[in-house]
Design a protein around this motif. Structure first.
Motif, PDB file in Angstrom:
ATOM      1  N   LEU A   1       6.410  30.574  61.673  1.00  0.00           N
ATOM      2  CA  LEU A   1       5.161  30.542  60.765  1.00  0.00           C
ATOM      3  C   LEU A   1       5.549  29.225  59.547  1.00  0.00           C
ATOM      4  CD1 LEU A   1       2.370  31.558  60.727  1.00  0.00           C
ATOM      5  CD2 LEU A   1       3.206  33.235  58.940  1.00  0.00           C
ATOM      6  N   GLY A   2       4.856  28.161  59.622  1.00  0.00           N
ATOM      7  CA  GLY A   2       5.014  27.316  58.485  1.00  0.00           C
ATOM      8  C   GLY A   2       6.109  26.285  58.919  1.00  0.00           C
ATOM      9  N   GLU A   3       6.744  26.389  60.213  1.00  0.00           N
ATOM     10  CA  GLU A   3       7.758  25.576  60.451  1.00  0.00           C
ATOM     11  C   GLU A   3       7.309  24.117  61.085  1.00  0.00           C
ATOM     12  OE1 GLU A   3      10.983  25.664  59.849  1.00  0.00           O
ATOM     13  OE2 GLU A   3      11.124  28.029  59.226  1.00  0.00           O
ATOM     14  N   GLY A   4       6.379  23.545  60.636  1.00  0.00           N
ATOM     15  CA  GLY A   4       5.882  22.502  61.155  1.00  0.00           C
ATOM     16  C   GLY A   4       4.511  22.672  61.938  1.00  0.00           C
ATOM     17  N   PRO A   5       3.917  21.516  62.386  1.00  0.00           N
ATOM     18  CA  PRO A   5       2.449  21.682  62.729  1.00  0.00           C
ATOM     19  C   PRO A   5       2.450  22.526  64.135  1.00  0.00           C
ATOM     20  CG  PRO A   5       3.281  19.464  63.086  1.00  0.00           C
ATOM     21  CD  PRO A   5       4.441  20.131  62.182  1.00  0.00           C
ATOM     22  N   GLN A   6       3.412  22.543  64.930  1.00  0.00           N
ATOM     23  CA  GLN A   6       3.391  23.320  66.101  1.00  0.00           C
ATOM     24  C   GLN A   6       3.234  24.673  65.739  1.00  0.00           C
ATOM     25  OE1 GLN A   6       7.034  22.717  68.245  1.00  0.00           O
ATOM     26  NE2 GLN A   6       6.391  23.799  70.045  1.00  0.00           N
ATOM     27  N   TYR A   7       3.874  25.232  64.696  1.00  0.00           N
ATOM     28  CA  TYR A   7       3.785  26.420  64.445  1.00  0.00           C
ATOM     29  C   TYR A   7       3.067  26.925  63.262  1.00  0.00           C
ATOM     30  CZ  TYR A   7       7.621  26.694  67.757  1.00  0.00           C
ATOM     31  OH  TYR A   7       8.343  26.393  69.038  1.00  0.00           O
ATOM     32  N   ARG A   8       1.980  26.211  63.089  1.00  0.00           N
ATOM     33  CA  ARG A   8       1.046  26.632  61.892  1.00  0.00           C
ATOM     34  C   ARG A   8       0.685  28.168  61.792  1.00  0.00           C
ATOM     35  NH1 ARG A   8      -4.287  23.809  61.108  1.00  0.00           N
ATOM     36  NH2 ARG A   8      -4.166  23.532  63.356  1.00  0.00           N
ATOM     37  N   PHE A   9       0.478  28.596  62.992  1.00  0.00           N
ATOM     38  CA  PHE A   9       0.080  29.886  63.137  1.00  0.00           C
ATOM     39  C   PHE A   9       1.239  30.874  63.498  1.00  0.00           C
ATOM     40  CE2 PHE A   9      -3.857  27.507  63.212  1.00  0.00           C
ATOM     41  CZ  PHE A   9      -4.347  28.130  62.235  1.00  0.00           C
ATOM     42  N   GLY A  10       2.211  30.373  63.565  1.00  0.00           N
ATOM     43  CA  GLY A  10       3.472  30.977  64.107  1.00  0.00           C
ATOM     44  C   GLY A  10       3.666  30.601  65.847  1.00  0.00           C
ATOM     45  N   TRP A  11       4.312  31.393  66.264  1.00  0.00           N
ATOM     46  CA  TRP A  11       4.688  31.377  67.776  1.00  0.00           C
ATOM     47  C   TRP A  11       3.688  31.850  68.558  1.00  0.00           C
ATOM     48  CZ3 TRP A  11       8.865  34.373  71.072  1.00  0.00           C
ATOM     49  CH2 TRP A  11       9.112  33.608  72.228  1.00  0.00           C
ATOM     50  N   ARG A  12       2.930  32.712  67.852  1.00  0.00           N
ATOM     51  CA  ARG A  12       1.656  33.658  68.472  1.00  0.00           C
ATOM     52  C   ARG A  12       1.846  34.188  69.695  1.00  0.00           C
ATOM     53  NH1 ARG A  12      -3.331  29.556  67.408  1.00  0.00           N
ATOM     54  NH2 ARG A  12      -4.463  31.625  67.108  1.00  0.00           N
ATOM     55  N   ARG A  13       1.037  35.135  70.235  1.00  0.00           N
ATOM     56  CA  ARG A  13       1.229  35.829  71.610  1.00  0.00           C
ATOM     57  C   ARG A  13       1.249  34.712  72.756  1.00  0.00           C
ATOM     58  NH1 ARG A  13      -2.638  37.832  75.056  1.00  0.00           N
ATOM     59  NH2 ARG A  13      -1.840  39.376  76.328  1.00  0.00           N
ATOM     60  N   SER A  14       0.449  33.806  72.571  1.00  0.00           N
ATOM     61  CA  SER A  14       0.319  32.598  73.439  1.00  0.00           C
ATOM     62  C   SER A  14       1.590  32.063  73.694  1.00  0.00           C
ATOM     63  CB  SER A  14      -0.537  31.764  73.336  1.00  0.00           C
ATOM     64  OG  SER A  14      -0.491  31.167  72.071  1.00  0.00           O
ATOM     65  N   GLY A  15       2.440  31.637  72.696  1.00  0.00           N
ATOM     66  CA  GLY A  15       3.633  31.058  72.981  1.00  0.00           C
ATOM     67  C   GLY A  15       4.830  31.904  73.487  1.00  0.00           C
ATOM     68  N   GLU A  16       4.638  33.171  72.945  1.00  0.00           N
ATOM     69  CA  GLU A  16       5.474  34.485  73.595  1.00  0.00           C
ATOM     70  C   GLU A  16       5.306  34.524  75.111  1.00  0.00           C
ATOM     71  OE1 GLU A  16       4.561  38.285  72.377  1.00  0.00           O
ATOM     72  OE2 GLU A  16       6.298  39.150  73.300  1.00  0.00           O
ATOM     73  N   MET A  17       4.026  34.584  75.375  1.00  0.00           N
ATOM     74  CA  MET A  17       3.645  34.551  76.891  1.00  0.00           C
ATOM     75  C   MET A  17       3.994  33.439  77.653  1.00  0.00           C
ATOM     76  SD  MET A  17       0.585  36.420  78.813  1.00  0.00           S
ATOM     77  CE  MET A  17      -0.707  35.231  78.276  1.00  0.00           C
ATOM     78  N   ALA A  18       3.797  32.276  77.127  1.00  0.00           N
ATOM     79  CA  ALA A  18       4.329  31.210  78.042  1.00  0.00           C
ATOM     80  C   ALA A  18       5.784  31.276  78.257  1.00  0.00           C
ATOM     81  CB  ALA A  18       3.694  29.959  77.534  1.00  0.00           C
ATOM     82  N   TYR A  19       6.418  31.542  77.241  1.00  0.00           N
ATOM     83  CA  TYR A  19       7.962  31.716  77.246  1.00  0.00           C
ATOM     84  C   TYR A  19       8.435  32.816  78.339  1.00  0.00           C
ATOM     85  CZ  TYR A  19      12.988  31.999  75.837  1.00  0.00           C
ATOM     86  OH  TYR A  19      14.188  31.966  75.825  1.00  0.00           O
ATOM     87  N   ALA A  20       7.831  33.854  78.313  1.00  0.00           N
ATOM     88  CA  ALA A  20       7.881  34.748  79.251  1.00  0.00           C
ATOM     89  C   ALA A  20       7.983  34.199  80.626  1.00  0.00           C
ATOM     90  CB  ALA A  20       7.309  36.080  78.965  1.00  0.00           C
ATOM     91  N   GLN A  21       6.612  33.870  80.791  1.00  0.00           N
ATOM     92  CA  GLN A  21       6.112  33.320  82.176  1.00  0.00           C
ATOM     93  C   GLN A  21       7.212  32.422  82.881  1.00  0.00           C
ATOM     94  OE1 GLN A  21       2.456  32.182  80.968  1.00  0.00           O
ATOM     95  NE2 GLN A  21       1.378  33.758  82.007  1.00  0.00           N
ATOM     96  N   GLU A  22       7.833  31.354  81.724  1.00  0.00           N
ATOM     97  CA  GLU A  22       8.796  30.379  82.091  1.00  0.00           C
ATOM     98  C   GLU A  22      10.059  31.172  82.685  1.00  0.00           C
ATOM     99  OE1 GLU A  22      11.073  27.515  79.427  1.00  0.00           O
ATOM    100  OE2 GLU A  22       8.911  27.305  78.856  1.00  0.00           O
ATOM    101  N   LYS A  23      10.371  31.995  81.750  1.00  0.00           N
ATOM    102  CA  LYS A  23      11.957  32.913  82.035  1.00  0.00           C
ATOM    103  C   LYS A  23      11.530  33.419  83.468  1.00  0.00           C
ATOM    104  CE  LYS A  23      14.285  31.946  78.927  1.00  0.00           C
ATOM    105  NZ  LYS A  23      15.682  31.114  79.317  1.00  0.00           N
TER     106      LYS A  23
END
Lengths: 395, 84
Positions: free
Chosen positions: A169-191
């Motif tokens: 959260l707050g780490e640059g424009p990519q994470y304006r709202f944090g990693w979020r569930r969508s980011g977490e899910m995409a990462y899990a899907q990739e793994k």
């Protein structure tokens, strides 16, 4: 079909940087007779010891209520009513996810304030069968999300605390709202796409680590991730001890047929029986032997992962399991046995019950237990502490 | 010259009663004996219950059983076989 399945439930946590205790808590309980797998993940208000106490009270109560099939709203209200009120914020607060997985039946998930769960079939998201939101009269500002879903063989459930979804959260424009569930899910899907068989522990650890990395290697909040994976069990077999009747040697040796990665032989005489029946020879590599090992060196036999000495090695394995010793601190033979046990879900012990009289010689420098007893205790430890399924067959 | 075969029993009883100290014997041999043996460990020779034998640990040197084996006993037997 479902009775043959194994439910692997593992988690990984990071504690908020600078805190002594994790403010999230996870508790798991398996009700084998009912084919139910219960898990609760709770995030206590704030961080550190106080948050841990809130989270731990929540998981303890929630697990009891799940177990006793108490009405959802009543459980949630009781938990909220019982939590101590935070002096700073004047509210009693914890968020939580309660999971009641039934093999072959409907799985229920109740969430209050936690990020929504993720169900993946392979790397594809599966929506719930049913979803409703209920509101408590006692706590009108809190919403309880209730889901019903069907877990099929090979499905995974991912549940986490907001330390995961809000990481970065707050780490640059990519994470304006944090990693979020969508980011977490995409990462899990990739793994999962990269490694379709990835274990629950490896996936939970990987997600937690990614959340940690996104936050530039600090934890602004406690990070917890739990993965539940329903799959065919990985079975290993440990053969130890000569059979009571010599005529059973052949039948005993035939049990070493589960494949190289899944079979261990513990015991010199046991190894001799296998040598005799299979016509192969055990090779012990003493060149790599470390004298500080204090356990006899392991050997190799084709189609078996490892051959070790019996009682001393098994006793050491039992001590390590019982005392939660890290496997990598153990001598080679013990370390490999424990590593293999941890990689499998079901451990079958094939135990010959013939007693070696020489082991009962009072002049031995150390008491040697009977094989039967030590295997029973290893089995109980695996069962109770590591939720492994075990089976003992005596010969 | 053909190397002598030294087999060390690594069964539970032998290991507890001293076989563990013999596993490194190749590196500890006196200079006249060094390099003259192939040392192997065996899972269990099954000799610990032989009542007529004197006791563990057991090793075999070219098939000759050495009872209550120590490094010194092994060296002596090696010398005896070398002279023969």
């Amino acid at each position: 079909m479902y009775s043959q399945l194994f439910v692997e439930m593992e988690s990984f946590q990071f504690t908020k940087t600078g805190q002594a205790a994790c403010g999230d808590d996870i508790q798991i309980k398996v009700l084998k007779d009912e084919n139910r797998y219960l898990a609760v993940l709770s995030d206590g208000l704030g961080s550190g010891v106080k948050a841990h106490v809130l989270a731990n009270m929540t998981t303890t109560m929630a697990l009891r209520y799940l177990q006793s099939n108490m009405d959802t709203l009543q459980s949630v209200e009781t938990i909220m009513d019982s939590l101590p009120v935070c002096e700073v914020r004047k509210i009693s607060y914890s968020t939580f996810s309660m999971i009641d997985l039934r093999l072959g039946g409907i799985t229920r998930i109740v969430e209050m304030g936690n990020p929504p769960y993720i169900q993946l079939r392979g790397d594809r998201e599966v929506p719930p069968l049913k979803h409703e939101t209920i509101v408590s009269n006692h706590w009108p500002d809190r919403q309880v999300e209730c889901y019903e879903l069907k877990m099929e063989p090979g499905d995974r459930l991912i549940v986490c605390s907001d330390g995961v979804t809000q990481s970065g959260l707050g780490e640059g424009p990519q994470y304006r709202f944090g990693w979020r569930r969508s980011g977490e899910m995409a990462y899990a899907q990739e793994k999962i796409a990269a490694n379709p068989e990835i274990s629950s522990y490896a996936l939970a650890r990987s997600i937690a680590y990614q959340a940690y990395r996104i936050s530039r290697n600090t934890c602004k909040d406690d990070i917890s991730c739990m993965v539940i994976y329903m799959r065919k069990p990985r079975v290993m077999r440990l053969l130890t001890g000569p059979p009571f009747h010599k005529d059973h040697d052949n039948e005993f040796a035939r049990r070493a047929d589960l494949g190289e990665a899944h079979t261990i032989v513990c015991g010199g005489t046991t190894a001799n029986i296998l040598e005799r029946v299979t016509g192969r020879k055990v090779e012990i590599d003493i060149a790599k032997l470390q004298l500080s090992d204090n356990l006899p060196p392991p050997g190799r036999l084709p189609e078996v992962a490892m051959v070790t000495e019996g009682i001393l090695t098994l006793t050491r394995v039992y001590q390590a399991l019982e005392n939660n010793e890290p496997a990598d601190k153990l001598p080679t033979a013990g370390r490999k046995i424990i590593e293999m046990m941890m990689q499998h879900d079901k451990i079958e012990f094939i135990v010959g019950t013939k007693v070696n009289e020489a082991h009962q010689d009072p002049s031995l420098p150390q008491d040697l237990e009977l094989r039967r007893g030590i295997i029973r205790r290893i089995s109980a430890a695996l069962n109770q502490k590591f939720r492994k399924e075990t089976e003992i067959t005596f010969f | 010259m053909k190397k002598m075969q030294l087999e060390i029993c690594c069964g539970t009883t032998c290991y507890m009663l001293g076989a563990n100290r013999l596993l490194n014997i190749e590196n500890e041999m006196p200079s006249d004996l060094r390099g003259k043996t192939d040392v192997r460990a065996l899972p269990c020779m099954g000799l610990c219950n032989e009542k007529e034998l004197a006791g563990a640990p057991y090793v075999k040197l070219n098939g000759h059983v050495i009872e209550n084996a120590t490094a010194e006993k092994i060296y002596a037997k090696m010398r005896e076989l070398l002279e023969a």
